[in-house]
Enzyme design. Structure first.
Site, mmCIF file in Angstrom:
data_model
loop_
_atom_site.group_PDB
_atom_site.id
_atom_site.type_symbol
_atom_site.label_atom_id
_atom_site.label_comp_id
_atom_site.label_asym_id
_atom_site.label_seq_id
_atom_site.Cartn_x
_atom_site.Cartn_y
_atom_site.Cartn_z
ATOM 1 N N PHE A 90 0.866 -1.031 0.020
ATOM 2 C CA PHE A 90 -0.150 0.002 0.037
ATOM 3 C C PHE A 90 0.956 1.233 -0.014
ATOM 4 O O PHE A 90 1.968 1.425 0.719
ATOM 5 C CB PHE A 90 -0.874 -0.018 1.239
ATOM 6 C CG PHE A 90 -1.624 1.264 1.414
ATOM 7 C CD1 PHE A 90 -2.619 1.456 0.371
ATOM 8 C CD2 PHE A 90 -1.579 2.134 2.136
ATOM 9 C CE1 PHE A 90 -3.590 2.733 0.479
ATOM 10 C CE2 PHE A 90 -2.135 3.353 2.518
ATOM 11 C CZ PHE A 90 -3.192 3.478 1.334
ATOM 12 N N GLN A 91 0.622 2.089 -1.016
ATOM 13 C CA GLN A 91 1.259 3.365 -0.952
ATOM 14 C C GLN A 91 2.817 3.336 -1.298
ATOM 15 O O GLN A 91 3.604 4.025 -0.854
ATOM 16 C CB GLN A 91 1.200 4.331 0.255
ATOM 17 C CG GLN A 91 -0.405 4.970 0.332
ATOM 18 C CD GLN A 91 -0.466 6.056 1.090
ATOM 19 O OE1 GLN A 91 0.193 6.325 2.009
ATOM 20 N NE2 GLN A 91 -1.513 6.885 0.701
ATOM 21 N N LYS A 121 9.710 2.895 6.271
ATOM 22 C CA LYS A 121 9.099 3.422 7.600
ATOM 23 C C LYS A 121 10.037 2.721 9.052
ATOM 24 O O LYS A 121 10.272 3.379 10.141
ATOM 25 C CB LYS A 121 7.692 2.934 7.568
ATOM 26 C CG LYS A 121 7.067 3.478 8.934
ATOM 27 C CD LYS A 121 5.580 3.390 8.850
ATOM 28 C CE LYS A 121 4.931 3.979 10.058
ATOM 29 N NZ LYS A 121 3.399 3.851 10.068
ATOM 30 N N MET A 130 0.081 32.321 -24.046
ATOM 31 C CA MET A 130 1.229 31.872 -24.768
ATOM 32 C C MET A 130 0.683 30.720 -25.776
ATOM 33 O O MET A 130 1.183 30.920 -26.978
ATOM 34 C CB MET A 130 2.472 31.490 -24.098
ATOM 35 C CG MET A 130 3.659 31.301 -24.688
ATOM 36 S SD MET A 130 4.224 32.795 -25.482
ATOM 37 C CE MET A 130 5.034 33.452 -24.171
#
Lengths: 574, 163
Positions: free
Chosen positions: A113-114, A163, A482
């Site tokens: 996850f993530q 982590k 632009m």
């Protein structure tokens, strides 16, 4: 001996490194670090509303201060959201350290996850990156990160932190490493003396010389030296967009900036020069136009700290690899007491340059009359006037960026803050936040357009939380100016998706955040609005200025042409 | 022109991907690539063969040098050097061809390192040209599989690539 967890080491290291502000956004993999930051009060964390804004804010701070900016994001989407900001810093050689949370080591590679391989994703847009493999390496790796980011040719460094490396239960010895040494990284400290002598000989003999200096002079803190050198020699100087302010623009020797939308006299002088002295500039395609027609009669001296910049797109006759400051100082000492060989030729050169200046004087744009919509150029001139040319000016990307560069006059470096290399829309507003936070006494103005501003307008919320009083000047022409200009020129005015239907009522939007917004629709409304906006330095004010949407940015180099091949207005060309 | 660039780099995870990524990112070309640790376990030696004019090769070496993990490099083709590549080839070896393969292998000073009733596995070392020539000679017999290491190289004489 002090035992700290990885997370506490990070917080402690940032303190010891003297980091004052860190821009970021929390998430699972970064939570140990956030907890450590929470338990101290020296390093202040600014919570943005999108990670891209964190990188731009840190980048803005770095450009204004010359010191590395610091960003903290979580793994996965937190890190990927930061990618555009990292690339922006990379292209403009801005020192920045980005700390990214990562999933636990044992989950890496499992599509956890993530989880994103952010080292892999950012590999082509960083100066270097590190993955923490053991908590005990944190102090040294972080020191290396700041060292790499801020020395040599600066750039962003990513540090990936799984982590478990920051777990509060695991404690290791912490010592702040005052110095690091890397056997594979030894940035040059001075240029080759023989080459510098050769360059100075060419300079003294030149008949039509021009200095062409870039962002490297600003990041290399060589502006004073440059000014001395240019003054002593009496040569004209043009800078790149990134080099604006390295030499005072109000000085007669300054021709403005060069390239695609550079000044007429800069581009003409480059084309006709017999010697181009490039310092800290990289012969970018927006500067050179067609390299095969670039400066046909000039010898080229190229000073750069990065050897790979030298002779990359244009071959240098005298290449000098070294830091701008030390090379310039050596040049000054060699020039001192010497006479230039052809003062009369230099005099004629200046006459020629002045005649180019005269050709365009008063013809740059047609000012508006009372009752009419404003011209974007005159808005910038008015902003310059009310801030006495001393504000930090950030921009987004597009016509407003070019107008800001053309019509605001900078006498100091580190004041014009723009995404030159990557051309990142959305850069200006968060960059302004990052500057204002560290320079609360100064005026910080974000010049933007309604297209760019909408890319990062969520940061109004950050400004509200921290009371960040930047001024936002929105040149509202209801279209992507632009893009529209190119469509007018190259696509028979077929405006494919270059206009913005359903623009929000900016006034209401800004007021929803509790700030003041002023709508300026006509010529005569501008001055009072500016006075109101700049009355209180600490107040965020948004000026929604309706400008003439038909206006184009000129001069504009003709594609594939030489430096001198320019469109000067909708009907004139060189 | 073809160049052989030998690089000493930190034996760190990700170092190889930075080198390979650089070639992809800047549109340079890798013909062969070969990498292994050196006698110093903290260093790897990577050898890459690439093709480009002088301007391109100059940029390649400059950009490689810029990579933080790259400690030192040399363009071996700038001086006298020894170039070697190892190749293993499985070829059909049936009937008359069985002798023919053996004879050709001997001519090339290749060794037969594995044998089955129907095929030989031949090992050969040399520069890339020699290996190509051997493959050409084997083509009529029937090549079943080729494994090449990519070029490795070292300078002749006293020149040493070390820290």
């Amino acid at each position: 001996m002090e035992l700290l967890s990885g997370a506490d080491m990070i917080a402690r290291f940032l303190q010891d490194e003297g980091v004052e502000y860190i821009y970021g956004y929390p998430g699972g993999a970064a939570l140990h670090i956030y907890d450590a930051l929470f338990r101290q009060d020296k390093v202040k964390h600014i919570l943005v509303r999108h990670e891209q804004a964190a990188t731009h804010a840190a980048d803005g701070y770095a450009r204004a201060s010359g010191k590395p900016g610091t960003v903290l994001v979580t793994s996965g989407p937190g890190a990927t959201n930061a990618v555009t900001g990292i690339a922006t810093a990379y292209m403009d050689s801005i020192p920045m350290v980005v700390l990214c949370g990562q999933v636990m080591s044992h989950l890496i590679g499992d599509d956890a996850f993530q989880e994103t391989d952010i080292i892999g994703v950012t590999r082509p847009i960083v100066k270097h990156s590190f993955s923490i493999r053991h908590p005990s390496e944190i102090p040294e790796v972080l020191k290396k990160a700041y060292y790499l980011a801020s020395t040599g040719r600066p750039g962003p460094v990513v540090v990936d932190i799984p982590k478990d490396m920051t777990a509060p239960t695991e404690r290791y010895e912490y010592v702040y490493p005052k110095k690091v040494k890397m056997r594979s990284y030894n940035p040059v400290t001075r240029g080759h003396t023989g080459q510098i002598k050769k360059a100075v000989e060419l300079m003294l003999k030149a008949k039509r010389p021009v200095f062409y200096t870039g962002g490297g002079v600003v990041t290399g803190r060589a502006c004073e030296g440059l000014t001395d050198l240019v003054k002593q020699l009496g040569f004209p100087i043009t800078t790149t967009l990134m080099g604006i302010g390295a030499f005072p623009q109000s000085d007669d020797q300054c021709l403005g900036w060069l390239g695609m939308h550079g000044s007429y006299e800069s581009n003409m002088a480059m084309h006709h020069a017999d010697l181009v002295i490039a310092i800290g500039a990289r012969f970018d395609d927006r500067v050179t136009n067609n390299t095969s027609k670039f400066c046909p009669t000039a010898k080229i001296v190229h000073v750069d700290i990065d050897p790979s910049s030298v002779s990359k797109t244009v071959r240098a006759d005298v290449p000098i690899v070294g830091p701008a400051a030390s090379v310039i100082n050596e040049m000054i000492s060699l020039v001192q007491g010497k006479e230039i060989a052809h003062p009369e030729a230099l005099g004629e050169w200046w006459q020629k340059i002045d005649s180019w200046r005269d050709e365009r004087r008063g013809k740059l744009y047609e000012p508006s009359e009372p009752g009419e919509a404003l011209k974007p150029q005159e808005v910038i001139e008015a902003v310059c006037k009310i801030t006495r040319g001393e504000a930090f000016v950030t921009t987004d990307v597009g016509q407003h960026q070019m107008f800001a560069a053309q019509y605001y006059h900078f006498d100091k470096p580190n004041r014009f803050i723009t995404s030159g290399g990557l051309g990142t829309m959305g850069f200006g507003f968060p960059a302004a936040m990052g500057i204002k936070k560290s320079y609360p006494q100064d005026d910080v103005v974000c010049i933007t357009g309604e297209g760019s501003f909408q890319m990062m307008m969520q940061e109004l919320s950050t400004c509200k939380q921290y009371g960040i009083g930047v001024k936002i000047v929105n040149l509202n022409n209801g279209s992507l100016g632009m893009v529209r200009q190119w469509q007018d020129l190259n696509y028979k005015s077929r405006h494919a998706h270059s206009y913005m239907e359903s623009l929000p009522d900016f006034q209401k939007l800004i007021e929803a955040y509790g700030f003041t917004a002023i709508k300026v629709e006509r010529h005569e409304d501008l001055e009072p609005a500016l006075e109101r906006a700049f009355a209180d330095n600490n107040e965020l004010v948004f000026l929604d200025i309706y400008v003439d949407p038909r206006e184009h940015v000129y001069p504009m180099q003709v594609p594939l042409g030489a430096m001198r091949d320019m469109l000067l207005s909708k009907t004139e060309r060189t | 022109m073809r160049h052989i660039i030998s690089i000493l780099m930190e034996n760190e995870p990700g170092a190889l991907s930075r080198v390979v990524g650089l070639f992809a990112q800047r549109n340079y070309n890798i013909e062969t690539l070969n990498v292994a640790p050196t006698e110093d376990p903290t260093l790897s030696r990577l050898t890459v063969t690439t093709v480009g004019d002088d301007r391109v090769i100059e940029q390649i070496t400059k950009h490689l040098n810029k990579l933080i993990d790259v400690v030192k490099l040399v363009d071996l083709t700038e001086g006298n050097h020894i170039e070697r590549e190892l190749m293993m080839v499985k070829v059909k070896a049936l009937g008359a061809a069985r002798d023919e393969v053996k004879r050709t292998a001997d001519i090339f000073r290749a060794q037969i390192v594995d044998v089955t009733p129907s095929l030989y596995t031949v090992q050969i070392t040399g520069d890339a040209g020699k290996l190509d020539a051997f493959l050409q000679a084997m083509a009529p017999v029937g090549i079943l599989e080729v494994a090449r290491t990519g070029v490795s190289g070292i300078a002749r004489g006293d020149k040493v690539l070390s820290l």
